[in-house]
Write an enzyme that holds these catalytic residues in place. Structure first.
Site, short mmCIF file in Angstrom:
data_model
loop_
_atom_site.label_atom_id
_atom_site.label_comp_id
_atom_site.label_asym_id
_atom_site.label_seq_id
_atom_site.Cartn_x
_atom_site.Cartn_y
_atom_site.Cartn_z
N ARG A 1435 0.75 -1.33 -0.01
CA ARG A 1435 -0.04 0.07 -0.15
C ARG A 1435 0.91 1.24 0.06
O ARG A 1435 1.93 1.33 0.67
CB ARG A 1435 -0.75 -0.07 1.19
N SER A 1499 7.43 -5.04 7.17
CA SER A 1499 7.06 -6.04 8.40
C SER A 1499 7.94 -7.34 8.22
O SER A 1499 7.55 -8.20 7.97
CB SER A 1499 5.78 -6.07 8.10
N ASP A 1553 5.58 -3.36 10.94
CA ASP A 1553 4.14 -3.16 11.13
C ASP A 1553 3.62 -3.26 12.72
O ASP A 1553 2.76 -2.60 13.15
CB ASP A 1553 3.34 -4.15 10.30
#
Length: 1814
Positions: A1435, A1499, A1553
């Site tokens: 994203r 992440s 994350d």
């Protein structure tokens, strides 16, 4: 270094300020998607106005038809000239389209200037100049061939009525030539060419430049159906359906529409979007108020628009320090090309400075940034508006085509589109956003509109040539009036020849006598059977004809297929099949014992010697059955009836369908004396004068003659009108040379003629791009019904294309038009030929009768006449034209071949129906399907009442739970004993179930008497008797020393609370043993066995006989889930969902319910269908008012029911001449076995006579028939009622399963079902009729209910063993409190190791410093970019954080996929893909020139050396990109940005994350100091004391530590709780031996653990019948989302099965329960060990801070935590239990990895600013 950071920060803030300033000033030019969709809707409304003849005059969009009807199909070839007039220069081209099949185009062109004096002078001068240039070009290229085709691109609005004409509406683009507006420019050009002399060209087409663009691109991509110009001017065209274009005649096909969209908004429809700058542009233009849309978007105006904006901003002091130069004030000084230069990515700002300096300005850096942003907004608006209008066109095309997703190509040209660096990309993206349901390809026109003009010309020339060839092909089908007159006359000759004795044998029209001498007169009456054979379907009918004032004809029929193998097999097979169908129908109607008069419609040429004798002349319509031609079809039918030996019929008449059609219409219209069939076949009959029929004796009156005109022409008399296609069809037929007229006129052959023509046209390249598909080569594929559909006036070409696609023919719109024309031509000829033949017939009748004028009616039938949209009208026209002295009316027959056959039979035989008084008595016993469906509904409601806890006490259908939870699955084995008590005998069985290669059952049984005194004695005596018999049996079997499992079939209503208990509710079937009702029969039996003491038995199950039947059949067919007994008594059981059974705890799985349906109606629910005879039966029974349903249907009562009926009929003198004997009056003398004997087909009447004689009556033959009919009605009612109640059960099963169609098996037992000759068949048929959405197999229980008891016991035995082994398997996953405490303790140890400098390297929990030293404090503010990479999706986000009282976080994001090949490719490929996605997002947000601070959520395990530097330790979650591990991911990202060279970013922070999740929640809740991810992966972070983090310098304050706890256990410390399944998952993973803790608790692996367990259980035979499907073998197929779905409390097992079926696993209900348990166990362990880890973290924080009690919040994210129905609850509970001194709150993160990254970046920026200030 600090200075560099400071400068970078200052520059990004500077850019931001300039951009915001421009954004505020030009706010009105920034259009949202909602606004663009609004504009698109307005544009679409304008299109519709422009297309309508009524509203076009006032429409802004003129929607000009171009008369271009086709795009190129690549078959174009030749040399063409093209002129292109409309730009700054005039161009002449020569275009050569190759013929070598390589789709090559060669072009030569020459440019000529457009002198100003020519453009503004006289029109004649302009066209003389064009002609002179053309002449010059042709001479220079030595083009001298004659009539060179020429296309003229004329880029101005023209109104066209043909493709080679165009009346100029208005000039544009500086053209002003006088005397041209309102004139045809093609005509002006032709005159100028004539004046020039020496030019031999043929001007074939005039096109607009936009159309030229579409056609150019259309040659390369045949999906291209839109053209757009975005240059100096702008316009669009597209292919519209002709039916929508009111301005043009015709509605077939498509035509290109020139929208002239530049004028959109001229009517004020865009006023709310037009800015002051637009108005200023318009006011200063040469055409104020016109072309407003063009002025907002085209290259002629964009530069000027920017100039006006810059001037106004300067005047307001927003630019150039308020100083404007003279050049900036001068119109036209800022051009559109300047915008393109300024918006270049790399050198854009430099170009800006140069351009502004050239305009006499002194721009600062701020000014350059602002001007660049102004240009971006203006050009972006242009692209947006273009996209909105284009999306309206695309949406219209999609709607026209009626497709859910449009695939199309847009051809584009124009300088703005070509030269602007960003325009094309922006346009494409916005279009795809506005019309997501359109897959659009944009193709740049490489050769301009000149090539397009040549293409239009080439297409026009191709279509002319194609038209000529098609006309030549279809010409032989177009019959002149003279030819039709000749057909009529030849037909008349053949009619006469067929009637004469001498010429009859050689005549092609056979004129066969039918022996039907008169038409109906209305006095006919009676009941008749009719058969109808004439095509691939065969019908049987009962026809009831009533005469008199209220005369009527009522019909009941059933249709049966005649398979091809029977049509073309032997005659015996054909007639046996016909008789089988008759038998089925008579059964269906309950009329098997009635001998009805029969009419046989046999629609083939027959030579008749009597009304009931017909010798087949020859087969037609595809029939080829052997040994029939030359034989009497009535005799063949009678012989087949004899072979069947089930019924008899009185065959009165054999008739032709054509004769039947005439008779049907004659019944309504006495003038009807002709019959016509125009359907699959074609034929005519008519009433001929007997004196003319020389082949039959007699000359008085008339007889109907069956012409069999299909054979007309077999003697060659119509060869002159037969085409090569007719001959091809004939040669490919089964009867070559025969039925030639029929092959030209009938439905069986018209489609085949069309197919042959289509093949011919395709081979010649005139259709389907010259490709003959395999489907098109298939005979019979083009059915005649397609002609009717294709020729429908209501059918658009789009639907025609859909029909062709069904046939595998991918046709264009042009193909559809041609196909429609071919169909029309073929069907028109067929109708005309039929009409010519009919004209011959009516003229003959007129002359026969010596009339000047004949009024006559023709009765017509046949699908061609009925369904074809034009056939009937053309036929009538032809008859009227060729027989003007005859007034012919055509009446459509309702059912010629069925009703007609009955009418012929009625006319031929005086038939009087005998009195049937039986109906008076038994009318109420004959149920319609509506009544049965009503009974079915009532029973269904009673089922529900019986299942409900509240309604069960008052329910009549008790729905007793049996605690049988599973049917046999084929894996049962062992040695069992079964007892069967419930009938007149008591049976004991020994059942051995072995399981070697296949499951086998061996049974030994013995029957013991149950004396009457025991049945009616005490309960103790009864069970002592049972125990004694069992002892005897075991003695004989030598098994007294064994304790075998015993199943007890006890066939009486019992209440059960478990499988081995049954409390007797009430005795039935004459049993009356005292002291048993209300007692547990298993206890009574155990007591009796114990009392004996000589053997032991383990009674595992007590079952009802119905349950036993279901289980017996279930052993042979695992679909069996219903059991029925229809014998002395009746009952049913079925497998019900546990969730619906209120009387039993639990809702997982199914349980067999014993309905005890014999009591249905005991509450009065069936009173309306009970008869006086039923009430009399009930009054005389042992239990009045009870078991009322059983008394209507079971074998115990049916014989008595018949006896009562016979007594009453005899009393009234309707039977036995009124004699009643003592035997007939004695109860029980007429038994149910007598019904079975009487209803036997062969000897039924004989048996009736014997039985009645024994009763003392002397029956007549009529008495026997009547008694047989009474028996049939009584037994049929029983079967119907059973079918209705069974239908209720089946529909409930179907609804329970939530399937549209149920497939199931019903196990049945009982003497009535077994012994009655018709019962089973009737039951099956009625069930299938009542529940047509159920495929039901009926399986007879061969071994009775005793075997069933053994099976229940075997299943119980299997389930107990299976449950034990499954428990052992899953116990490894069930962790004790002590084990969980140990996990917590070990986690705490690994945390310490990870923090310690010395132990860090070997620690499995890495405890990585994140350099995040603070959580948000609420003062964070600004715009930030965030990236989020951590799974298969990536994203990009823009996050706007506002501080203060009204603090907010606003986010805009876009999601991009990471393909597997990128995840596992090279690092460079991965980061290039990431940067490509960022570029797209910045473009989307219009922020490519802003340098924003960025946070990168990465992440994966990273070792950070600072906030903006993170070295990847190792990949997880399936990533494997090379050259990344050990590298700084921020460095890799920066290098990717550099390679792209499009933008720059300030990477402030790289974050995990988990940390992002913590920061997001901390922004809302200050006590949040822990982050947890429980999703695809698993991880935690928390704020650790700096003094404890030995791997980082400093000991003041806190720092967030990223634990990377997924690797916990990699050193073997968890091996004691890892299972074999964990090891199997680990070994096959990408990182074997790594992330062991994560593999036990994260979403990525839980499904895989479950899959491995399921494979193991299946191999051991506990699941899926031991069959491992290929799907189950596939790694990753069982996703974790399925665990969440399967474990949902709301989800019924039915839905669990549906999920398993998605995975290719065909599971039983039991399988679903086990799968659900496996999922629950695996996910529970995951939540518990996650909780144990978290307990270690919170306890450490508490101890760090020296607190007795800790209050803390955990921020959580991840799909497992969010979506799994139980994970979060179990984890919370575990933390609470393992860390009792910590009060832990869990807070769900909104968007940890996105918003969190921005917040970390914001905190980083805040801290950076504080450092700079200090």
């Amino acid at each position: 270094m600090f200075a560099v950071h400071l400068l970078s920060f200052y520059f990004s803030k500077l850019q931001e300020d300039q951009i915001k300033k421009v954004d505020r000033f030009l706010y009105a030019m920034r259009l949202s998607d909602d606004q663009l969709l609004d504009i698109a809707a307005r544009f679409q409304a304008e299109m519709e106005k422009g297309l309508s003849a009524e509203s076009n005059p006032t429409a802004a969009l003129k929607m000009l038809p171009t008369h271009v009807r086709s795009t190129p199909d690549t078959s174009e070839k030749g040399e063409f000239l093209a002129l292109d007039l409309g730009g700054s220069k005039f161009k002449v081209l020569q275009v050569k389209v190759s013929e070598d099949g390589k789709k090559r185009v060669e072009m030569e062109s020459k440019m000529y200037p457009n002198p100003e004096e020519i453009l503004s002078g006289k029109g004649t001068d302009l066209f003389d100049y064009v002609a002179a240039c053309l002449k010059d070009f042709m001479q220079s290229k030595h083009i001298n061939q004659k009539k060179q085709p020429l296309g003229f691109t004329f880029s101005f609005p023209c109104r066209q009525s043909t493709v080679d004409e165009g009346v100029l509406l208005s000039w544009s683009k500086h053209f002003k030539a006088r005397g041209v507006q309102g004139k045809d420019v093609v005509n002006l050009l032709r005159k100028a060419i004539d004046r020039a002399g020496g030019i031999d060209v043929d001007v074939l087409a005039l096109v607009n430049d936009t159309v030229g663009t579409m056609m150019t691109c259309g040659y390369d991509d045949q999906h291209c159906e839109v053209g757009v110009i975005i240059g100096t001017g702008t316009n669009a065209c597209y292919m519209e359906e002709l039916r929508h274009i009111d301005l043009v005649e015709g509605d077939e096909g498509r035509m290109c529409i020139n929208t002239e969209w530049g004028a959109f908004g001229d009517d004020g429809s865009l006023d709310d979007f037009i800015t002051d700058f637009d108005r200023e542009i318009d006011a200063a233009s040469i055409n104020p108020g016109k072309q407003l849309f063009e002025k907002m978007i085209s290259g002629l105006y964009l530069g000027e628009l920017v100039r006006l904006i810059l001037l106004k901003m300067t005047k307001k002091g927003l630019l150039f320090k308020g100083r404007a130069s003279d050049a900036l004030r001068t119109k036209g000084k800022f051009e559109t090309r300047h915008i393109s230069a300024i918006e270049k990515y790399k050198e854009g700002l430099n170009n800006t400075r140069e351009i502004l300096t050239a305009l006499g300005l002194q721009p600062s850096e701020d000014d350059c940034i602002a001007v660049q942003h102004v240009c971006t907004i203006v050009s972006f608006r242009s692209a947006n508006l273009c996209a909105a209008a284009l999306s309206a066109i695309l949406a219209r095309i999609r709607e026209n085509k009626k497709v859910s997703r449009l695939r199309t190509t847009v051809g584009v040209d124009g300088t703005v589109y070509r030269t602007h660096p960003q325009y094309a990309k922006r346009l494409h993206k916005v279009v795809r956003r506005l019309v997501p349901d359109c897959h659009v390809r944009f193709v740049l026109s490489e050769s301009g509109s000149g090539k397009g003009a040549a293409m239009v010309t080439a297409v026009a020339q191709r279509l002319v040539s194609q038209r000529k060839q098609i006309d030549q092909t279809l010409a032989p089908f177009l019959l002149s009036r003279q030819q039709l007159q000749q057909v009529r006359d030849k037909m008349r000759v053949e009619l006469e020849r067929g009637l004469k004795k001498d010429t009859h044998h050689t005549a092609s029209v056979k004129m066969l006598p039918s022996y039907v001498y008169r038409t109906p007169d209305g006095t006919e009456g009676g009941k008749f059977l009719a058969l109808d054979l004439g095509g691939t379907n065969f019908r049987v009918l009962v026809v009831k004809i009533r005469s008199g004032l209220r005369r009527s004809v009522r019909m009941y029929n059933k249709i049966y297929a005649i398979p091809l193998e029977i049509m073309q097999g032997t005659g015996e097979e054909l007639f046996d099949h016909i008789v089988h169908c008759i038998s089925d129908f008579l059964d269906y109607m309950g009329m098997k014992n009635t001998t009805l008069p029969l009419g046989f419609t046999f629609s083939f040429p027959c030579r008749q010697t009597g009304i009931d004798k017909g010798t087949l002349v020859n087969w037609t319509k595809g029939f080829k059955a052997t040994d029939c031609e030359g034989h009497d079809v009535v005799d063949m039918l009678r012989e087949a009836i004899k072979r069947r030996n089930e019924f008899d019929l009185d065959i009165v008449a054999v008739v032709n369908d054509t004769v039947g059609t005439m008779m049907t219409c004659a019944y309504e219209d006495p003038q009807c004396e002709i019959g016509l069939i125009a359907g699959t076949g074609s034929n005519v009959c008519y009433m001929e004068e007997m004196r003319n029929i020389e082949t039959v004796e007699g000359d008085e009156g008339r007889m109907c003659v069956n012409t069999e005109w299909g054979g007309f022409g077999e003697n060659g008399c119509i060869e002159d009108i037969r085409t090569k296609f007719d001959r091809e069809v004939d040669e490919g037929s089964l009867n070559i040379g025969k039925q030639r007229f029929e092959k030209m006129t009938s439905g069986m052959y018209l489609g085949e003629i069309v197919r042959q023509i289509l093949i011919d046209l395709t081979r010649r390249g005139l259709l389907f791009r010259g490709r003959v598909t395999e489907r098109l080569k298939t005979r019979g594929i083009f059915e005649t019904k397609f002609l009717s559909q294709i020729e429908s006036d209501r059918l658009a070409l789009l639907q025609v294309r859909a029909i062709l696609q069904q046939l595998g023919l991918d046709g264009t719109c042009d193909d559809s038009i041609i196909v429609k024309e071919v169909c029309s031509t073929v069907s028109r000829r067929a109708a005309q030929l039929c009409g010519a033949g009919m004209a011959a017939v009516v003229d003959k009748i007129r002359e026969n009768r010596g009339l000047d004028k004949l009024d006559i009616t023709v009765g017509v039938d046949g699908t061609l006449y009925k369904l074809h949209p034009h056939f009937s009208s053309i036929l009538k026209e032809t008859v009227q034209d060729l027989a003007p002295q005859c007034e012919v009316n055509f009446v459509l027959s309702e059912d010629g071949s069925g009703k007609g056959a009955a009418l012929i039979t009625a006319v031929a035989r005086k038939y009087k129906e005998p009195l049937r008084p039986i109906d008076k008595y038994l009318y109420s016993m004959r149920f319609s399907d509506e009544t049965l469906l009503d009974i079915m509904g009532r029973f269904r409601r009673e089922l529900e009442n019986g299942l409900g806890r509240d309604t069960n006490p008052t329910a009549t259908v008790k729905m007793l739970p049996t605690f049988v939870r599973s049917i046999p699955d084929g894996s049962e084995k062992g040695d069992f004993i079964a007892l069967d008590l419930g009938g007149s005998n008591f049976r004991i069985l020994r059942v051995k179930v072995s399981h070697e290669k296949k499951q086998t059952v061996q049974m030994e049984s013995q029957i013991y008497d149950t004396p009457e005194d025991i049945i009616h004695g005490s309960g103790t005596r009864l069970f002592d008797h049972v125990a004694e018999c069992l002892g005897d049996f075991m003695e004989k079997q030598k098994i007294k020393d064994k304790k075998l499992p015993v199943g007890f079939t006890f066939s009486f209503p019992c209440a059960q609370s478990k499988l081995d208990e049954g409390i007797l509710l009430t005795w039935t079937k004459r049993f009356k043993a005292s002291g048993v009702e209300g007692m547990d029969v298993v206890k009574l039996l155990n007591k009796a066995i114990k009392k004996r003491g000589d053997y032991d038995a383990d009674i595992m199950a007590v079952v009802n006989d119905t349950v036993g039947t279901m289980m017996t059949c279930g052993f042979d067919d695992q679909r069996c889930e219903v059991g029925i007994i229809i014998g002395t008594g009746t009952n049913a059981c079925y497998m019900e969902e546990l969730r619906h059974i209120d009387l039993v705890e639990g809702d997982e799985g199914r349980m067999c319910i014993n309905t005890e349906w014999g009591a249905f109606g005991d509450d009065g629910l069936l009173e309306d269908i009970r008869t006086e005879f039923d009430r009399e039966i009930d009054r005389g029974s042992l239990n009045p008012g009870k078991q009322l349903f059983e008394k209507m249907v079971s074998g115990m009562y049916m014989g008595e029911l018949v006896r009562l009926i016979l007594v009453k009929m005899a009393k009234e003198g309707l039977l036995f001449e009124g004699r009643i004997t003592p035997e007939l009056l004695t109860k029980g003398k007429f038994e149910t076995k007598h019904l079975s004997a009487i209803e036997k087909s062969k000897e039924g009447l004989t048996k009736a006579k014997e039985i009645l004689t024994r009763l003392g009556v002397e029956p007549s033959h009529e008495d026997c028939i009547a008694v047989q009919h009474v028996c049939a009605i009584v037994s049929f009612r029983s079967a119907n009622l059973i079918a209705a109640t069974l239908g209720g059960i089946l529909t409930r099963l179907r609804d329970n399963k939530g399937v549209p169609r149920l497939r199931t098996t019903v196990g049945i037992d009982g003497s009535l079902y077994k012994m009655h000759p018709q019962y089973s068949r009737r039951l099956h048929k009625t069930v299938r009729r009542l529940v047509p959405d159920s495929d039901v197999r009926f399986l007879l229980s061969e071994s009775g209910s005793g075997k069933g008891a053994a099976m229940v016991t075997a299943v119980a035995y299997r389930l107990a063993d299976q449950a034990r082994q499954i428990k052992e398997t899953l116990d490894e996953f069930r962790l004790t409190h002590a084990q969980l405490l140990e996990v917590k303790k070990r986690m705490r140890t690994e945390i310490q190791n990870g923090l310690g400098k010395k132990t860090h390297e070997t620690a499995t929990v890495k405890m990585l410093p994140t350099f995040v030293r603070s959580t948000p404090d609420g003062s964070e503010n600004g715009d930030f970019l965030a990236l989020d990479l951590g799974g298969t999706n990536f994203r990009v986000l823009l996050v706007k954080i506002r501080s203060g009282k009204r603090r907010t976080v606003e986010m805009h994001n876009k999601i991009y996929a990471i393909p597997i090949e990128v995840m596992q490719g090279t690092g460079e490929e991965l980061f290039d893909h990431i940067v490509h996605c960022i570029s797209d997002f910045l473009d989307y947000m219009g922020m490519k020139n802003a340098r924003l601070p960025l946070g990168f959520t990465f992440s994966f395990p990273c070792k950070q050396t600072s906030l903006d530097a993170g070295i990847l330790i190792n990949w997880t979650k399936g990533f494997k990109a090379t050259d990344c591990e050990g590298e700084d991911v921020v460095g890799l990202l920066r290098e990717g940005i550099k390679r792209r060279e499009e933008f720059d970013l300030d990477v402030v922070a790289v974050v995990n994350d988990t940390v992002g999740t913590m920061m997001t929640c901390a922004y809302e809740e200050p006590t949040c100091e822990i982050g947890l991810i429980a999703g695809t992966g698993s991880n935690a972070c928390y704020m650790e004391e700096m003094k404890n983090i030995e791997t980082v310098e400093g000991d003041q304050g806190l720092m967030c530590v990223n634990m990377e706890w997924g690797a916990f256990g990699d050193n073997g410390c968890l091996d004691d709780i890892r299972t074999q399944y964990d090891r199997a998952v680990d070994e096959l993973s990408l990182n074997a031996g790594k992330q062991r803790y994560e593999k036990m608790c994260s979403g990525m692996y839980l499904g895989e653990i479950v899959r491995n367990i399921l494979i193991d259980l299946t191999k051991r035979g506990f699941l899926f019948r031991g069959q491992i499907s290929e799907t189950l073998k596939t790694r990753g197929i069982f996703e974790t989302k399925f665990l969440s779905q399967i474990e949902s409390d709301r989800l019924a097992l039915l839905q669990v099965r549906a999920i398993l079926q998605q995975l290719g696993l065909d599971s039983t209900c039991d399988d679903s329960i086990i799968v659900k348990e496996v999922c629950g166990t695996v996910s529970r362990r995951a939540a518990q060990i996650c909780g144990a880890g978290m307990a270690a973290v919170v306890d450490k924080i508490r101890e760090n801070r020296g607190l007795e009690k800790l209050d803390i919040t955990v921020g959580v994210d991840g799909t497992l935590y969010k979506l799994h129905p139980h994970f979060s609850r179990i984890m919370h509970q575990t933390v609470k239990e393992l860390a009792p001194k910590c009060y832990v709150t869990f807070l769900l993160s909104e968007d940890g990895s996105g918003k969190g990254a921005a917040l970390i970046t914001a905190v980083g920026c805040r801290l950076r600013e504080q450092e700079q200030q200090n």
